[in-house]
Design an enzyme around this catalytic site. Structure first.
Site, PDB file in Angstrom:
ATOM      1  N   HIS A  25      39.812  28.015  28.054  1.00 36.73           N
ATOM      2  CA  HIS A  25      39.196  27.463  29.204  1.00 36.73           C
ATOM      3  C   HIS A  25      37.862  27.849  29.622  1.00 36.73           C
ATOM      4  O   HIS A  25      37.006  27.273  30.629  1.00 36.73           O
ATOM      5  CB  HIS A  25      40.182  27.839  30.399  1.00 36.73           C
ATOM      6  CG  HIS A  25      40.108  29.123  31.099  1.00 36.73           C
ATOM      7  ND1 HIS A  25      39.558  29.530  32.112  1.00 36.73           N
ATOM      8  CD2 HIS A  25      40.597  30.468  30.579  1.00 36.73           C
ATOM      9  CE1 HIS A  25      39.649  30.872  32.569  1.00 36.73           C
ATOM     10  NE2 HIS A  25      40.281  31.293  31.484  1.00 36.73           N
TER      11      HIS A  25
ATOM     12  N   CYS B 103      38.822  36.938  38.885  1.00 34.75           N
ATOM     13  CA  CYS B 103      39.638  37.818  39.137  1.00 34.75           C
ATOM     14  C   CYS B 103      39.565  38.864  40.153  1.00 34.75           C
ATOM     15  O   CYS B 103      40.342  39.365  40.887  1.00 34.75           O
ATOM     16  CB  CYS B 103      40.106  38.385  37.926  1.00 34.75           C
ATOM     17  SG  CYS B 103      39.661  37.484  36.122  1.00 34.75           S
TER      18      CYS B 103
ATOM     19  N   ASN C 157      30.496  38.601  31.431  1.00 35.04           N
ATOM     20  CA  ASN C 157      30.845  37.626  32.292  1.00 35.04           C
ATOM     21  C   ASN C 157      30.031  37.436  33.463  1.00 35.04           C
ATOM     22  O   ASN C 157      29.802  36.295  34.144  1.00 35.04           O
ATOM     23  CB  ASN C 157      32.405  37.640  32.545  1.00 35.04           C
ATOM     24  CG  ASN C 157      32.757  38.920  32.767  1.00 35.04           C
ATOM     25  OD1 ASN C 157      32.875  39.841  32.163  1.00 35.04           O
ATOM     26  ND2 ASN C 157      33.330  39.211  34.182  1.00 35.04           N
TER      27      ASN C 157
ATOM     28  N   GLY D 102      42.289  34.850  27.048  1.00 32.49           N
ATOM     29  CA  GLY D 102      41.503  36.038  26.667  1.00 32.49           C
ATOM     30  C   GLY D 102      42.158  37.295  26.869  1.00 32.49           C
ATOM     31  O   GLY D 102      41.988  38.350  26.222  1.00 32.49           O
ATOM     32  N   THR D 103      42.845  37.376  27.941  1.00 32.81           N
ATOM     33  CA  THR D 103      43.798  38.556  28.264  1.00 32.81           C
ATOM     34  C   THR D 103      44.473  38.920  27.202  1.00 32.81           C
ATOM     35  O   THR D 103      44.759  40.029  26.757  1.00 32.81           O
ATOM     36  CB  THR D 103      44.040  38.243  29.754  1.00 32.81           C
ATOM     37  OG1 THR D 103      43.286  37.797  30.795  1.00 32.81           O
ATOM     38  CG2 THR D 103      45.031  39.398  30.067  1.00 32.81           C
TER      39      THR D 103
HETATM   40  N1  PLP Z   1      37.208  38.479  28.968  1.00 38.02           N
HETATM   41  C1  PLP Z   1      36.220  37.966  29.593  1.00 38.02           C
HETATM   42  C2  PLP Z   1      34.776  38.622  29.244  1.00 38.02           C
HETATM   43  C3  PLP Z   1      36.424  37.003  30.541  1.00 38.02           C
HETATM   44  O1  PLP Z   1      35.228  36.679  31.279  1.00 38.02           O
HETATM   45  C4  PLP Z   1      37.783  36.444  30.876  1.00 38.02           C
HETATM   46  C5  PLP Z   1      37.858  35.474  31.975  1.00 38.02           C
HETATM   47  O2  PLP Z   1      37.218  35.606  32.749  1.00 38.02           O
HETATM   48  C6  PLP Z   1      38.848  37.168  30.045  1.00 38.02           C
HETATM   49  C7  PLP Z   1      38.424  37.959  29.315  1.00 38.02           C
HETATM   50  C8  PLP Z   1      39.986  36.624  30.446  1.00 38.02           C
HETATM   51  O3  PLP Z   1      40.407  35.279  29.878  1.00 38.02           O
HETATM   52  P1  PLP Z   1      41.524  34.448  30.199  1.00 38.02           P
HETATM   53  O4  PLP Z   1      41.237  34.190  31.551  1.00 38.02           O
HETATM   54  O5  PLP Z   1      41.600  33.399  29.104  1.00 38.02           O
HETATM   55  O6  PLP Z   1      42.798  35.449  30.138  1.00 38.02           O
END
Ligand code: PLP
Length: 390
Positions: free
Chosen positions: A197, A322, A147, A71-72
């Protein structure tokens, strides 16, 4: 000791079917999808099958899917892919750090960013999006589901505003995909990020939907993989896992499992709010993903409650994984107008496909006892059992 995992917004367990789909691609079917020999072609076929599966989950065309490391990366690719110095960007105060910090970086490069507020239920007012538009607005980035709270934004309305204004629209659907129906055409977005994930596929996998016709600057310099949009040899076993996970998530939604999970979450939520006095659901009045419940327990430190529940075998969280360990109250809850002490007193329960009625019963048995114990030790509670925290 019984273990109950209620932190699926942090990460989800890999489904055995997903692992079985991936296994051959570590061993006998290893290969580089860019190689022209038979092994390479086999790898290419697997990659393209996964692309179809991911596209089907979000109502896209396979050519619009770019595989990422999660996602990042998807959020960053979307944001830096279309916006740069001199552009104006609109986002919200409750985005994940993957979006917020990318926007902060953009600002330091000379791209002004508007951070829209949310109401007490955690919703962005689409009218605010319209008002924030400027002649040089290049991108709107508003998440589909949060989230921390699971609150779902009015992305379709925001998509219409973006289309009318001829501005790119990105939505972070990391917490939505696989939990609620996500359809890129209904949303009207140009860019949409998902993460493996969060939907029972492996960590370090993900995809960015890039609508055909969207001009995207690649972030990495390298080979021509992903049609020049994301250089680097693809994570073949991971991509296969993401594809299988997406297909399973789509079946799961199609047979009404999302509603079943919602009923289980409601049972947990009702049980807690009825058994434990002075509790409230953050964002409870807004549409939410069916797996998430963020609850304030007045006069309890969220961190202490999460630790005490961990000792009882229950995994929950006080904020996004995080940010845990940070002494700051969750910024998402502050943005919703919660007083810092109430934001600090909040816990996120996030259920998953594997969560059972027994798991919920176990949590309902333990949470009230643990809260009572912690409150008994709290000077705030002693004085305050009559005095409500506001
Ligand atoms: N965006 C949201 C809303 C998330 O909840 C997360 C992860 O917690 C991310 C982005 C980041 O995803 P990734 O952990 O796959 O980099």
């Amino acid at each position: 000791m019984r273990k109950v995992y209620l932190d699926n917004n942090a990460t989800t367990p890999l489904l055995p079917e997903v692992f079985e789909a991936m296994r051959p691609y570590f061993f006998e079917r290893f290969g580089n999808p860019s190689s022209s020999h038979e092994r390479g072609q086999q790898a290419r076929a697997a990659l393209e099958q996964a692309r179809v599966q991911v596209a089907e989950l979000i109502g896209a065309r396979p050519g619009e899917i770019v595989f990422t490391s999660g996602g990042t990366e998807g959020d960053n690719l979307a944001i830096f892919g279309v916006a740069g110095p001199g552009d104006h960007v609109i986002t919200s105060a409750i985005e994940h750090h993957a979006v917020l910090n990318a926007c902060k970086r953009l600002e330091s490069l000379g791209a002004p960013v508007t951070y829209l507020p949310v109401d007490g239920q955690g919703r962005v007012d689409p009218g605010d999006v319209r008002t924030a538009l400027r002649p040089n607005t290049r991108l709107i980035s508003v998440m589909m589901a949060n989230n921390e709270t699971g609150v779902v934004q009015a992305v379709e309305e925001i998509g219409r505003i973006a289309a009318e204004a001829d501005v790119w629209f990105h939505t972070d659907a990391v917490q939505a995909a696989g939990k609620i129906v996500v359809n890129v055409d209904q949303i009207g977005c140009d860019l949409l990020a998902i993460s493996g994930h969060k939907l029972n596929a492996p960590q370090g996998t993900g995809a960015l939907f890039v609508r055909a016709g969207t001009t995207l600057r690649a972030m990495f310099q390298g080979g021509p993989q992903e049609r020049g949009r994301r250089a680097g040899t693809e994570n073949l076993p991971g991509v296969v896992g993401l594809g299988r996970g997406s297909a399973l998530a789509r079946e799961w939604l199609a047979v009404g499992k999302g509603e079943e999970l919602g009923a289980l979450r409601d049972r947990l939520e009702r049980g807690i709010t009825q058994q434990v006095e002075r509790t409230r659901v953050n964002g409870g009045g807004a549409p939410r993903t069916p797996n998430t419940s963020n609850i304030v327990f007045e006069c309890v430190a969220g961190g202490a409650l999460a630790d005490a529940l961990d000792l009882e075998g229950i995994c929950v969280s006080t904020g996004s994984a995080c940010s845990s360990g940070s002494a700051q109250p969750p910024y998402v809850l502050l943005a919703m107008g919660l007083a810092p002490e109430l934001a600090h007193a909040s816990i996120r329960f996030s259920l998953g496909k594997q969560t059972s009625q027994d798991d919920v019963a176990f949590a309902l048995e333990r949470v009230p006892t643990v809260v009572t114990k912690l409150r008994a030790m709290s000077p705030l509670w002693e004085k305050g059992s009559a005095k409500a925290q506001t």
